[in-house]
Design a protein around this motif. Structure first.
Motif, PDB file in Angstrom:
ATOM      1  N   LEU A 187       0.828  -1.206   0.000  1.00 43.35           N
ATOM      2  CA  LEU A 187       0.000   0.000   0.000  1.00 43.35           C
ATOM      3  C   LEU A 187       0.862   1.257   0.000  1.00 43.35           C
ATOM      4  N   VAL A 188       1.919   1.252   0.785  1.00 44.71           N
ATOM      5  CA  VAL A 188       2.816   2.412   0.840  1.00 44.71           C
ATOM      6  C   VAL A 188       3.502   2.601  -0.518  1.00 44.71           C
ATOM      7  N   ASP A 189       3.900   1.515  -1.150  1.00 42.99           N
ATOM      8  CA  ASP A 189       4.510   1.625  -2.480  1.00 42.99           C
ATOM      9  C   ASP A 189       3.537   2.261  -3.468  1.00 42.99           C
ATOM     10  N   ALA A 190       2.263   1.874  -3.394  1.00 44.42           N
ATOM     11  CA  ALA A 190       1.252   2.431  -4.298  1.00 44.42           C
ATOM     12  C   ALA A 190       1.019   3.905  -4.033  1.00 44.42           C
ATOM     13  N   ALA A 191       1.287   4.345  -2.809  1.00 39.16           N
ATOM     14  CA  ALA A 191       1.056   5.747  -2.435  1.00 39.16           C
ATOM     15  C   ALA A 191       2.048   6.691  -3.087  1.00 39.16           C
ATOM     16  N   GLU A 192       3.075   6.160  -3.741  1.00 39.05           N
ATOM     17  CA  GLU A 192       3.998   7.023  -4.486  1.00 39.05           C
ATOM     18  C   GLU A 192       3.271   7.746  -5.609  1.00 39.05           C
ATOM     19  N   GLU A 193       2.178   7.141  -6.100  1.00 40.12           N
ATOM     20  CA  GLU A 193       1.465   7.688  -7.259  1.00 40.12           C
ATOM     21  C   GLU A 193       0.028   8.084  -6.949  1.00 40.12           C
ATOM     22  N   ALA A 194      -0.361   8.091  -5.684  1.00 43.02           N
ATOM     23  CA  ALA A 194      -1.763   8.368  -5.348  1.00 43.02           C
ATOM     24  C   ALA A 194      -1.857   9.116  -4.024  1.00 43.02           C
ATOM     25  N   ASP A 195      -3.023   9.744  -3.796  1.00 43.52           N
ATOM     26  CA  ASP A 195      -3.263  10.500  -2.565  1.00 43.52           C
ATOM     27  C   ASP A 195      -4.001   9.691  -1.512  1.00 43.52           C
ATOM     28  N   TYR A 196      -4.801   8.746  -1.956  1.00 48.57           N
ATOM     29  CA  TYR A 196      -5.596   7.919  -1.043  1.00 48.57           C
ATOM     30  C   TYR A 196      -5.521   6.497  -1.575  1.00 48.57           C
ATOM     31  N   VAL A 197      -4.867   5.635  -0.817  1.00 47.96           N
ATOM     32  CA  VAL A 197      -4.691   4.241  -1.231  1.00 47.96           C
ATOM     33  C   VAL A 197      -5.371   3.353  -0.203  1.00 47.96           C
ATOM     34  N   HIS A 198      -6.169   2.405  -0.678  1.00 43.64           N
ATOM     35  CA  HIS A 198      -6.822   1.486   0.246  1.00 43.64           C
ATOM     36  C   HIS A 198      -6.781   0.073  -0.320  1.00 43.64           C
ATOM     37  N   PRO A 199      -6.756  -0.934   0.562  1.00 40.04           N
ATOM     38  CA  PRO A 199      -6.740  -2.313   0.083  1.00 40.04           C
ATOM     39  C   PRO A 199      -8.137  -2.758  -0.327  1.00 40.04           C
ATOM     40  N   ARG A 200      -8.173  -3.717  -1.228  1.00 45.58           N
ATOM     41  CA  ARG A 200      -9.455  -4.303  -1.639  1.00 45.58           C
ATOM     42  C   ARG A 200      -9.260  -5.808  -1.754  1.00 45.58           C
ATOM     43  N   ARG A 201     -10.206  -6.534  -1.190  1.00 48.74           N
ATOM     44  CA  ARG A 201     -10.188  -7.998  -1.300  1.00 48.74           C
ATOM     45  C   ARG A 201     -11.561  -8.432  -1.767  1.00 48.74           C
ATOM     46  N   GLY A 202     -11.603  -9.042  -2.928  1.00 51.63           N
ATOM     47  CA  GLY A 202     -12.896  -9.328  -3.536  1.00 51.63           C
ATOM     48  C   GLY A 202     -13.569  -8.027  -3.915  1.00 51.63           C
ATOM     49  N   ASP A 203     -14.809  -7.865  -3.502  1.00 50.80           N
ATOM     50  CA  ASP A 203     -15.531  -6.630  -3.823  1.00 50.80           C
ATOM     51  C   ASP A 203     -15.649  -5.714  -2.611  1.00 50.80           C
ATOM     52  N   ARG A 204     -14.829  -5.957  -1.591  1.00 50.80           N
ATOM     53  CA  ARG A 204     -14.891  -5.150  -0.366  1.00 50.80           C
ATOM     54  C   ARG A 204     -13.556  -4.493  -0.084  1.00 50.80           C
ATOM     55  N   GLY A 205     -13.631  -3.306   0.505  1.00 50.99           N
ATOM     56  CA  GLY A 205     -12.432  -2.600   0.921  1.00 50.99           C
ATOM     57  C   GLY A 205     -11.993  -3.037   2.304  1.00 50.99           C
ATOM     58  N   GLY A 206     -10.978  -2.360   2.826  1.00 50.37           N
ATOM     59  CA  GLY A 206     -10.477  -2.702   4.149  1.00 50.37           C
ATOM     60  C   GLY A 206      -9.515  -1.639   4.658  1.00 50.37           C
ATOM     61  N   HIS A 207      -8.670  -2.021   5.590  1.00 51.12           N
ATOM     62  CA  HIS A 207      -7.703  -1.122   6.225  1.00 51.12           C
ATOM     63  C   HIS A 207      -6.342  -1.805   6.294  1.00 51.12           C
ATOM     64  N   PRO A 208      -5.280  -0.995   6.371  1.00 53.42           N
ATOM     65  CA  PRO A 208      -5.219   0.461   6.554  1.00 53.42           C
ATOM     66  C   PRO A 208      -5.368   1.215   5.236  1.00 53.42           C
ATOM     67  N   VAL A 209      -5.466   2.547   5.368  1.00 48.62           N
ATOM     68  CA  VAL A 209      -5.442   3.415   4.190  1.00 48.62           C
ATOM     69  C   VAL A 209      -4.216   4.322   4.300  1.00 48.62           C
ATOM     70  N   ILE A 210      -3.712   4.725   3.143  1.00 50.40           N
ATOM     71  CA  ILE A 210      -2.532   5.588   3.094  1.00 50.40           C
ATOM     72  C   ILE A 210      -2.969   6.936   2.519  1.00 50.40           C
ATOM     73  N   LEU A 211      -2.620   8.007   3.192  1.00 52.54           N
ATOM     74  CA  LEU A 211      -3.035   9.348   2.803  1.00 52.54           C
ATOM     75  C   LEU A 211      -1.819  10.209   2.485  1.00 52.54           C
ATOM     76  N   SER A 212      -1.900  10.961   1.398  1.00 53.73           N
ATOM     77  CA  SER A 212      -0.881  11.980   1.154  1.00 53.73           C
ATOM     78  C   SER A 212      -1.117  13.156   2.104  1.00 53.73           C
ATOM     79  N   ARG A 213      -0.112  13.979   2.272  1.00 55.05           N
ATOM     80  CA  ARG A 213      -0.263  15.159   3.121  1.00 55.05           C
ATOM     81  C   ARG A 213      -1.381  16.064   2.591  1.00 55.05           C
ATOM     82  N   ALA A 214      -1.494  16.143   1.273  1.00 54.52           N
ATOM     83  CA  ALA A 214      -2.493  17.033   0.683  1.00 54.52           C
ATOM     84  C   ALA A 214      -3.913  16.605   1.022  1.00 54.52           C
ATOM     85  N   ILE A 215      -4.222  15.317   0.826  1.00 52.34           N
ATOM     86  CA  ILE A 215      -5.601  14.890   1.098  1.00 52.34           C
ATOM     87  C   ILE A 215      -5.855  14.831   2.605  1.00 52.34           C
TER      88      ILE A 215
END
Length: 204
Positions: free
Chosen positions: A125-153
């Motif tokens: 998730l942290v690696d994906a945050a290099e290119e995004a402001d809000y990153v969250h995991p998804r398993r199947g059709d449901r989300g989950g935690h943790p989420v990664i936030l940029s300083r801006a968002i």
């Protein structure tokens, strides 16, 4: 001409532990848990998951503050007191505010009752945050935690109207939102009831 030196992003984890644990009937963060075969507590296991990628950890606490701090078993953290009768968004904002004040470039926002997330998941998730402001995991059709936030968002979340809680941050205009598909059941293991706890398992 030499290449510019890339300065690593300062990552601060925010662990939300300010709830009342009403459905559990006792402070769930202090319950026993096993992580990598070692006995610990629920909150300590959640802490260890995010601490692997963080320069600093902020923990929000409420009604069970004394017990939760003890259950962290000496792990270093900035403790932020929150209103136990407030919402999860209130607690998240308090933690985010503390992380931004500590110069976070990005924030790993995690729930203290999600102790089964794999450390590899957080790294993905942290690696994906290099290119995004809000990153969250998804398993199947449901989300989950943790989420990664940029300083801006994260800064926007402090003031924005979020009618559906933190999830509404995904609808804020001008930010890059990314779901990362991961086969980690831990992102959805939420210890709200005694049955949840008894049915849980070690994260790795």
């Amino acid at each position: 001409m030499t290449d510019a030196v890339r300065i690593p992003a300062r990552t601060i984890a925010v662990l939300l532990a300010g709830g009342r644990s009403q459905r559990m009937g006792r402070c769930k963060q202090t319950l026993p848990w096993s992580r990598e075969g070692r006995p610990t507590t629920v909150v300590a296991a959640a802490y260890d998951t995010v601490a692997t990628v963080a320069d600093e950890v902020v923990v929000t606490v409420g009604r069970h503050a004394t017990d939760i701090i003890a259950a962290l078993e000496g792990r270093p953290a900035t403790i932020v007191d929150v209103d136990a009768d407030g919402t999860m968004l209130d607690s998240a904002r308090a933690g985010i505010r503390a992380a931004l004040a500590a110069d976070a470039d990005r924030i790993v926002l995690h729930l203290s009752d999600h102790p089964a997330v794999a450390t590899t998941t957080v790294r993905h998730l942290v690696d994906a945050a290099e290119e995004a402001d809000y990153v969250h995991p998804r398993r199947g059709d449901r989300g989950g935690h943790p989420v990664i936030l940029s300083r801006a968002i994260a800064s926007c979340i402090l003031e924005a109207s979020l009618p559906d809680g933190l999830r509404s941050a995904r609808d804020l205009p001008g930010f890059r939102i990314q779901a990362v598909d991961l086969d980690d059941a831990g992102v959805q293991i939420d210890l709200d009831t005694p049955e949840d706890w008894r049915g849980g398992s070690s994260s790795e």
